[in-house]
Scaffold this motif. Sequence first.
Motif: not given
Length: 299
Positions: A166, A184, A260
């Motif tokens: 991440m 994300d 991500v």
Amino acid sequence: MELRQLRYFVTVVEEKTVTAAAEKLNMTQPPLTAQLKLLEKELYCSLFQRKGRRLQVTEAGKHFYQKAAVILGMCDAAAKEMRDFDSGVAGTLQIGVVSSVQEGIFTRWLTAFAGTYPEIRYEIYSANTYQLLEQVRTGQLDLAVVRTPFSARDIGQKVLGEESLMAVGMPDFFDGGNAPRPPDRAITLRELEGKPLILYRRWEQILRAGFEAEGLFPEIRCCTDTAQATLALAGGGLGIGILPASAVSAATRAQMEVRVLREASLSSRIVMICQKPELLSRTARLFWEFMEENVLPEQ
């Protein structure tokens, strides 16, 4: 004085007659009576006085009963503890864990295991993957929970999960810093080019290679050895931290932008390691088997 004499005495007091006590102890009355007399002789006092067919406990007998009951209770507890120890439900588990796992999913795993085996004690050690590998090899640790990449074909391994890396930082480092933040969203290495990065030291070469494979040049502002340090520096505004998903807490997601990394090759496996599964202590084997049965490969 023998423990069996204490048990005989306590049983007679509780059953109130030698006949009932002998039946409960699965023995005849004469040897039981003989043992009681030997006990009184050793203690230099009378423990009972007879009233008809029943025995009445003397004041000395009442006092000794309290002592004997405590001693027998301690002996029974010690025997149970040692049986539990031999079966693996007591004892101490020495386990190492990398920082990026310790405060998240590892805590949940260990709490679940402790709920099943409440008598086990724990000694938990934090270090990086390579240090933990060496401590497992040398027998300093029963088990360890580490991260790939590493090379260690000589030790037992169980993959517990695989997760993406991440990119974490203050919103201003990303496009549209004041815009709503969907959870994300993906980001590419190309989008990270030119942005100040905070990396795990052991991931530095891997990430550099990933950038170079695309003809990119990363701006690495800082390298750290722990997830906590990476998050703290990213939260302080130093740059964008790169770290595994499980190291990113809900609080971090609420305060910072979390993206991500899109590149599939940039992922990390969580792996449980030991010298050899067949050489584990009973306690360590219980944890190993618990993790095999209760932790899915995807987390």
